[in-house]
Design an enzyme around this catalytic site. Structure first.
Site, PDB file in Angstrom:
ATOM      1  N   MET A   1     113.001  98.393  16.284  1.00  0.00           N
ATOM      2  CA  MET A   1     111.947  97.407  16.051  1.00  0.00           C
ATOM      3  C   MET A   1     111.405  96.824  17.352  1.00  0.00           C
ATOM      4  O   MET A   1     112.011  96.935  18.406  1.00  0.00           O
ATOM      5  CB  MET A   1     112.470  96.273  15.166  1.00  0.00           C
TER       6      MET A   1
ATOM      7  N   ASP B   1     114.214  99.857  11.426  1.00  0.00           N
ATOM      8  CA  ASP B   1     115.572 100.383  11.292  1.00  0.00           C
ATOM      9  C   ASP B   1     116.431  99.582  10.323  1.00  0.00           C
ATOM     10  O   ASP B   1     117.179 100.162   9.520  1.00  0.00           O
ATOM     11  CB  ASP B   1     116.255 100.510  12.658  1.00  0.00           C
TER      12      ASP B   1
END
Length: 498
Positions: free
Chosen positions: A81, A239
């Site tokens: 991220m 994720d």
């Protein structure tokens, strides 16, 4: 047989997972790439490395599995991220990506707080932290103005990979929620935040759903990957959203404990009405129209790795944990706080550092090992307590990562969390979640929930033990006191750290 591929674009490597319609893993391949650290606190990567290594992993996956290229029907993504990728008007990369673990943006975080005030939490649902994307954008704007003037759009890491594979720009909601530019509840780029920092909405990519088909492989990408141009490519997710999907955290009351390098407590939220006042992260889920609340321990598994590498070099984790099992709960009065990298939840304190408290001559290596894993688990409990204090009922927790590979640690989680802890049959993490997004996008299943019923199985459960629960409940307030007692001391020690 037909297949989907889940690609997990991590911080140090990319993993490609081949899964058939029954949810069986039929192959996997991975490739690593370097981290670029030009200065202390800086963490960058070259975006083209992600593309090169992902194509290599796909080629290896197809070759080693021996499948027909045309049997792969869909691809989706999980990605690290927050990382900032800037593209010019020709959609060429302008600079190295600035990653989630880069800490150069403290000044920009304070600027965001000053400018937005209470609006920051009400719109983005998250505080301004160095890891997020908007502070990185402001840093480039202020420190590299000539380069920033050439920027036409920004992407996150897995979105750049997807763009290179398909030629289509876009960003899914779960990853966009970590930028500090998204109206999380409204599922749109926030005009208020964009206006506050002089950013045009055209600077933001089109928003897409995680299971939305965004295109197919470009001919040159199909050739280099060993696949066909008929493969459908789907939006993918952050994720943690994909990790939750891959663990079946897809309905009310479901909670995840993930212990990797960092540690995560993640709980499913049906709607955006839950208000944790910024004490935990609040993001859009990969599941359509859903959300999740998440607390983070920065140095979870890495605390245990540090301890082994520093004090027990050459000993396997299995040996280390076997020794810890010989020590009673509470490690005979030894406490550890896992603040080796500072802390995120609940303190958001970059200056705090770890401690061993209560050492005496009786304590052996086994006591220290047990204290380390108890301290990591106490830290994760702090996130659970925030969720519970807001009225959330947490009775069952799915445990994944390194903490799920040890019977001792699984039972310890059950006792410290005072909840049933479940271990999965086959844990593939975010890559499995990405594969599930492709399977749902292809309409192999009517929903991600139905897909989880086919792809995910539970192997064992661990129930809290009343006696151990009481002991840990008595120790927990002492663990929390260590932060309060050492906070000022650690700030004074800061100038002495090289």
């Amino acid at each position: 047989m037909e297949y989907v591929i889940g690609i997990d674009l991590g911080t140090s490597s990319v993993k490609a997972l081949l899964v058939n319609r029954e949810g069986k893993v039929c192959g996997e391949a991975s490739e690593s790439y370097p981290l670029i650290t030009p200065k202390s606190g800086y963490s960058e990567q070259e975006p083209e490395q992600w593309v090169e290594k992902s194509l290599s992993a796909l080629r290896k996956l197809v070759t080693d599995s021996g499948i027909e290229a045309g049997a792969v029907k869909g691809i989706s993504f999980s990605g690290q991220m927050h990382g900032l990728v800037l593209l010019d008007e020709q959609h060429k990369v302008l600079r190295n990506a600035i990653l989630w673990n880069d800490t150069r943006t403290t000044k920009q975080c304070r600027q965001i707080e000053e400018k937005l005030g209470e609006q920051l939490l009400s719109v983005t649902r998250n505080p301004a932290l160095e890891g997020f994307t908007l502070p990185k954008i402001l840093w480039v704007q202020q420190h590299e103005p000539e380069l920033f003037a050439k920027a036409s759009v920004f992407l996150l890491p897995k979105d750049y990979l997807r763009y290179r594979l398909t030629g289509e720009l876009g960003m899914d909601y779960s990853d966009a929620a970590g930028t500090l530019l998204l109206d999380v509840a409204g599922r749109r780029w926030s005009p208020e935040v964009l206006e506050a920092f002089g950013l045009d909405e055209s600077f933001c990519p089109k928003l897409v759903a995680s299971t939305e088909c965004v295109g197919t492989l470009l001919p040159e990408m199909a050739e280099q990957s060993g696949l066909t141009t008929d493969v459908k490519v789907f939006g993918g997710g952050a994720d943690n959203a994909c990790g939750a999907t891959g663990a079946g955290i897809l309905g009310p009351g479901e909670t995840l404990c993930s212990i990797g390098t960092s540690g995560v407590i993640l709980s499913y939220e049906e709607n955006a009405s839950a208000d944790y006042a910024g004490k935990v992260h609040f993001f859009n889920h990969a599941e359509p129209d859903a959300f999740y609340a998440m607390g983070v321990t920065l140095a979870a598994g890495s605390s245990l790795s540090w301890f082994r590498d520093t004090f027990a070099s050459g000993i396997s984790f299995d040996e280390l944990l076997a020794g810890a099992a010989t020590v009673p709960a509470g490690a005979d009065g030894l406490l550890f706080t896992p603040y080796l990298s500072g802390e995120r939840t609940p303190h958001a304190d970059s200056a705090i550092r770890g401690s061993f408290i209560g050492m005496d001559l009786r304590h052996k290596k086994e006591h220290f090992t047990r204290a380390v894993i108890e301290g990591i688990t106490f830290s994760l409990r702090e996130s659970i307590e925030i969720l519970r204090s807001a009225g959330k009922q947490i009775d069952t927790i799915v445990s994944i990562g390194g903490g799920a590979r040890s019977e001792l640690w699984l039972q310890m989680q059950a006792d410290i969390f005072n909840a049933e802890v479940v271990r999965l049959e086959s844990e593939q993490g975010p890559a499995m979640g990405a594969a599930m997004l492709a399977a749902a996008g292809l309409n192999w299943f009517s929903s991600l929930k139905e897909c989880a019923g086919q792809f995910i199985g539970k192997a064992a459960s661990y129930q809290p033990s009343g006696e151990q629960v009481k002991l840990y409940n008595d120790l927990y307030p002492l663990y929390k006191d260590v932060y309060t007692s050492t906070q000022s001391l650690n700030r004074k020690l800061g100038p002495f750290r090289s």
